[in-house]
Design an enzyme around this catalytic site. Structure first.
Site, PDB file in Angstrom:
ATOM      1  N   ASP A  93     -12.812 -28.399 -19.561  1.00  8.23           N
ATOM      2  CA  ASP A  93     -13.354 -26.787 -20.391  1.00  8.23           C
ATOM      3  C   ASP A  93     -12.360 -25.711 -19.553  1.00  8.23           C
ATOM      4  OD1 ASP A  93     -16.186 -25.692 -18.621  1.00  8.23           O
ATOM      5  OD2 ASP A  93     -15.123 -25.251 -20.552  1.00  8.23           O
ATOM      6  N   ASP A 267     -21.943 -33.301 -19.311  1.00 11.45           N
ATOM      7  CA  ASP A 267     -21.142 -33.455 -18.043  1.00 11.45           C
ATOM      8  C   ASP A 267     -22.080 -32.909 -17.293  1.00 11.45           C
ATOM      9  OD1 ASP A 267     -20.327 -30.736 -18.885  1.00 11.45           O
ATOM     10  OD2 ASP A 267     -19.437 -30.639 -17.333  1.00 11.45           O
ATOM     11  N   CYS A 305     -30.226 -52.712  -9.236  1.00 10.27           N
ATOM     12  CA  CYS A 305     -29.336 -51.909  -9.440  1.00 10.27           C
ATOM     13  C   CYS A 305     -27.854 -52.241  -8.978  1.00 10.27           C
ATOM     14  CB  CYS A 305     -28.846 -50.302  -8.284  1.00 10.27           C
ATOM     15  SG  CYS A 305     -27.675 -49.534  -9.037  1.00 10.27           S
ATOM     16  N   CYS A 307     -24.688 -52.018  -8.408  1.00 12.56           N
ATOM     17  CA  CYS A 307     -23.848 -51.422  -8.175  1.00 12.56           C
ATOM     18  C   CYS A 307     -23.071 -51.776  -6.578  1.00 12.56           C
ATOM     19  CB  CYS A 307     -23.487 -49.164  -7.599  1.00 12.56           C
ATOM     20  SG  CYS A 307     -24.560 -49.208  -6.685  1.00 12.56           S
TER      21      CYS A 307
HETATM   22  C1  LIG Z   1     -27.376 -25.754 -12.539  1.00  8.92           C
HETATM   23  O1  LIG Z   1     -25.706 -26.181 -11.954  1.00  8.92           O
HETATM   24  C2  LIG Z   1     -24.336 -25.226 -12.212  1.00  8.92           C
HETATM   25  O2  LIG Z   1     -24.218 -24.972 -13.034  1.00  8.92           O
HETATM   26  C3  LIG Z   1     -22.978 -25.455 -13.460  1.00  8.92           C
HETATM   27  C4  LIG Z   1     -23.726 -26.405 -14.905  1.00  8.92           C
HETATM   28  N1  LIG Z   1     -24.357 -25.639 -15.992  1.00  8.92           N
HETATM   29  C5  LIG Z   1     -22.743 -25.285 -16.741  1.00  8.92           C
HETATM   30  N2  LIG Z   1     -23.292 -24.173 -17.848  1.00  8.92           N
HETATM   31  C6  LIG Z   1     -22.073 -24.807 -18.118  1.00  8.92           C
HETATM   32  C7  LIG Z   1     -21.837 -23.816 -19.552  1.00  8.92           C
HETATM   33  C8  LIG Z   1     -20.964 -23.274 -19.662  1.00  8.92           C
HETATM   34  C9  LIG Z   1     -20.605 -22.680 -21.059  1.00  8.92           C
HETATM   35  O3  LIG Z   1     -21.344 -21.692 -21.641  1.00  8.92           O
HETATM   36  N3  LIG Z   1     -19.452 -22.573 -21.654  1.00  8.92           N
HETATM   37  C10 LIG Z   1     -17.947 -23.312 -20.716  1.00  8.92           C
HETATM   38  N4  LIG Z   1     -16.485 -23.589 -21.310  1.00  8.92           N
HETATM   39  N5  LIG Z   1     -18.267 -24.041 -19.590  1.00  8.92           N
HETATM   40  C11 LIG Z   1     -19.548 -23.815 -19.679  1.00  8.92           C
HETATM   41  C12 LIG Z   1     -20.253 -24.503 -18.355  1.00  8.92           C
HETATM   42  C13 LIG Z   1     -21.061 -25.336 -17.623  1.00  8.92           C
HETATM   43  N6  LIG Z   1     -21.889 -25.640 -16.312  1.00  8.92           N
HETATM   44  C14 LIG Z   1     -22.589 -26.149 -12.541  1.00  8.92           C
HETATM   45  O4  LIG Z   1     -21.291 -26.072 -12.052  1.00  8.92           O
HETATM   46  C15 LIG Z   1     -23.335 -26.300 -11.049  1.00  8.92           C
HETATM   47  O5  LIG Z   1     -22.592 -25.330 -10.431  1.00  8.92           O
END
Ligand SMILES: CO[C@@H]1O[C@H](CNc2nc3cc4c(=O)[nH]c(N)nc4cc3[nH]2)[C@@H](O)[C@H]1O
Length: 373
Positions: A93, A267, A305, A307
Site C-alpha cells: 500500500d 486484504d 477444519c 489446520c
Molecule cells: C475497518 O478496519 C480498519 O480499517 C482498515 C481497513 N480498511 C481500509 N480501508 C482502506 C482504504 C484505503 C484507500 O482508500 N487507499 C489506500 N491507499 N489504502 C486503503 C486502505 C484501507 N484499509 C484497517 O486498517 C482497520 O484498522
C-alpha cells in the site's frame, strides 16, 4: 514463471469472476485474499506457514516500512522479499491511508503530506513521487498509487475535492512509476458512497491507464450495507480485463458479498488481528476462545477444519494458552483464521469455475450463527 504482469479471467458466474494474475514471482489465483504483513511480517506467522494456509500474495505497508527500518535499508539488504523471506508476490500500500490513520501532526497540501512518525516523532514527507520511490526500493510486485482516503462521515464537497486530488496524485504516481516490466501499478478509485463521484474517478483512472484498479475509500466505518451499496455498481465501472482490488476488507461475509459483486482481490488485518485477541472465525460463526465456556471443551475449534490448530489442539488448550498469554495462542489462532479465510477463497474460486457460486453462497450463509458460538 512469467516475465511480465498479466491477468487472465477464466470464469464468471453472475458478477463473480475467477482468474489468474501472472507475475515474475508466481501466480495469484483470484478471487484472492492477501494476509497483511505490515512491518515485514504477518504477525505471529512464519512465511512458510503463511504459504501453507494457501496465500499466493501478501501485503506490505509503505508507511510503516519507511519509518522503520526504512526502505533504503531494506533495499541495501536485497529488497523486501529477501528481507522477510517471502519470495512470492507482494503488494504494498502507498502510505496515504496509513498516514491519515496513524501519523501525528499531518499537513496535507497539493504536493503531498508532511507528518511526524507515530514511532519517534521524526518528521517525514510522502508525495506520489516519494511513495513510488519507496515501493521501488522495497521491490514490491504490485505498487499502489499514492492517494488520500477521506475519513467518513464527509460531505460531498469534501469527498469530491479529496477524490480529485487523488486523481491528480494518480497521474503523478503513474509518471513517477515509469516503465517497469514485471511490476504493476494499480490506480485507486475514490468518491465515497456517491455514484457520480465514483464514476468520475473511474473515468479519470481509465484515462491514465493502470495494470489494475482498486476500490478505495471503503471499510472506513460506513458499515456493510453502505459498502455493498457501492459495490453494487463500482466494480462494473472499472476495466473488465484488469484485476479489481477492494482495500481493507473484511469479515468473512463481507468478502463473500464483495466477490459476488465482482471483486477479485482483498486484504484485511481482521484474521490476524483477531487471532491475537482470541477471536476465531469458523464456518459456523465466530468463537471467542477466552470465554469460560471453552475451558473444558475437548473438541477442536472446528471439526471440519484441517489446520494445525484444529488437527492437534482442543478448545480447552487454546482457552488455557490465551488465558496464560502464551505466545503459541497468537500463533495457533492466527494460523487457523488465515487458513479459514483461504478456504473461503478456494471454495469461491471452485464454485465460480463450476458455475455454482449462488449455491455455494447460500450454503456459506446457511451454516453460520450470528453471534459467538
Ligand atoms: C475497518 O478496519 C480498519 O480499517 C482498515 C481497513 N480498511 C481500509 N480501508 C482502506 C482504504 C484505503 C484507500 O482508500 N487507499 C489506500 N491507499 N489504502 C486503503 C486502505 C484501507 N484499509 C484497517 O486498517 C482497520 O484498522
Amino acid at each position: 514463471m512469467s516475465a511480465a504482469f498479466s491477468f487472465a479471467l477464466t470464469a464468471t458466474d453472475g458478477a463473480a469472476r475467477s482468474g489468474v494474475i501472472s507475475t515474475p514471482r508466481g501466480e495469484i489465483r483470484t478471487p484472492a485474499f492477501m494476509p497483511v504483513g505490515t512491518a515485514a511480517t504477518v504477525k505471529a506467522m512464519m512465511p512458510e506457514s503463511v504459504r501453507a494456509t494457501g496465500a499466493d500474495i501478501l501485503l506490505g505497508n509503505t508507511y510503516h516500512l519507511m519509518l522503520r527500518p526504512t526502505a533504503e535499508r531494506i533495499a541495501r539488504l536485497g529488497g523486501l522479499h529477501r528481507f522477510m523471506n517471502w519470495e512470492r508476490p507482494i503488494l504494498t500500500d502507498s502510505g496515504g491511508f496509513q498516514v491519515m490513520s496513524l501519523a501525528e501532526l499531518r499537513k496535507l497540501t497539493e504536493e503531498g503530506v508532511t507528518f511526524r512518525s507515530h514511532i519517534d516523532g521524526s518528521r517525514h514527507r510522502l508525495t506520489p513521487e516519494r511513495s513510488m520511490e519507496i515501493q521501488k526500493l522495497l521491490g514490491s510486485d504490485i505498487v499502489m498509487c499514492f492517494d488520500e482516503c477521506p475519513a467518513l462521515p464527509a460531505d460531498d464537497k469534501r469527498v469530491a475535492e479529496s477524490m480529485r486530488l487523488s486523481m491528480r496524485w494518480a497521474a503523478r504516481s503513474k509518471e513517477a512509476f515509469g516503465d517497469r516490466p514485471g511490476h504493476a501499478l494499480f490506480g485507486i478509485q475514490q468518491g465515497g458512497v456517491t455514484q457520480e463521484l465514483r464514476a468520475e474517478s473511474a473515468e479519470a483512472l481509465r484515462a491514465i491507464g493502470f495494470d489494475g484498479y482498486a476500490i478505495g475509500g471503503l471499510a472506513v466505518g460506513e458499515g456493510q450495507e453502505a459498502m455493498f451499496g457501492v459495490l453494487d455498481y463500482a466494480p462494473g465501472m472499472l476495466p473488465e480485463d484488469k484485476p479489481r482490488y477492494l482495500m481493507g476488507v473484511g469479515k468473512p461475509d463481507d468478502i463473500v458479498g464483495a466477490v459476488a459483486r465482482g471483486v477479485d482481490m482483498m486484504d484485511c488485518v481482521l484474521p490476524s488481528r483477531s487471532g491475537r485477541t482470541g477471536q476465531a472465525f469458523t464456518r459456523r460463526g465466530t468463537v471467542n476462545i477466552k470465554n469460560a465456556r471453552h475451558a473444558n471443551d475437548p473438541r477442536p475449534l472446528d471439526e471440519d477444519c484441517t489446520c494445525p490448530a484444529c488437527r492437534n489442539y482442543s478448545r480447552a488448550y487454546l482457552h488455557h494458552v490465551f488465558r496464560a498469554q502464551e505466545i503459541i495462542s497468537s500463533m495457533l489462532l492466527t494460523w487457523h483464521n488465515l487458513h479459514y479465510f483461504q478456504e473461503i477463497m478456494g471454495g469461491m474460486r471452485a464454485a465460480i469455475a463450476e458455475g455454482r457460486f449462488a449455491a455455494w453462497q447460500a450454503a456459506f450463509h446457511a451454516g453460520r450463527a450470528e453471534g459467538d458460538i
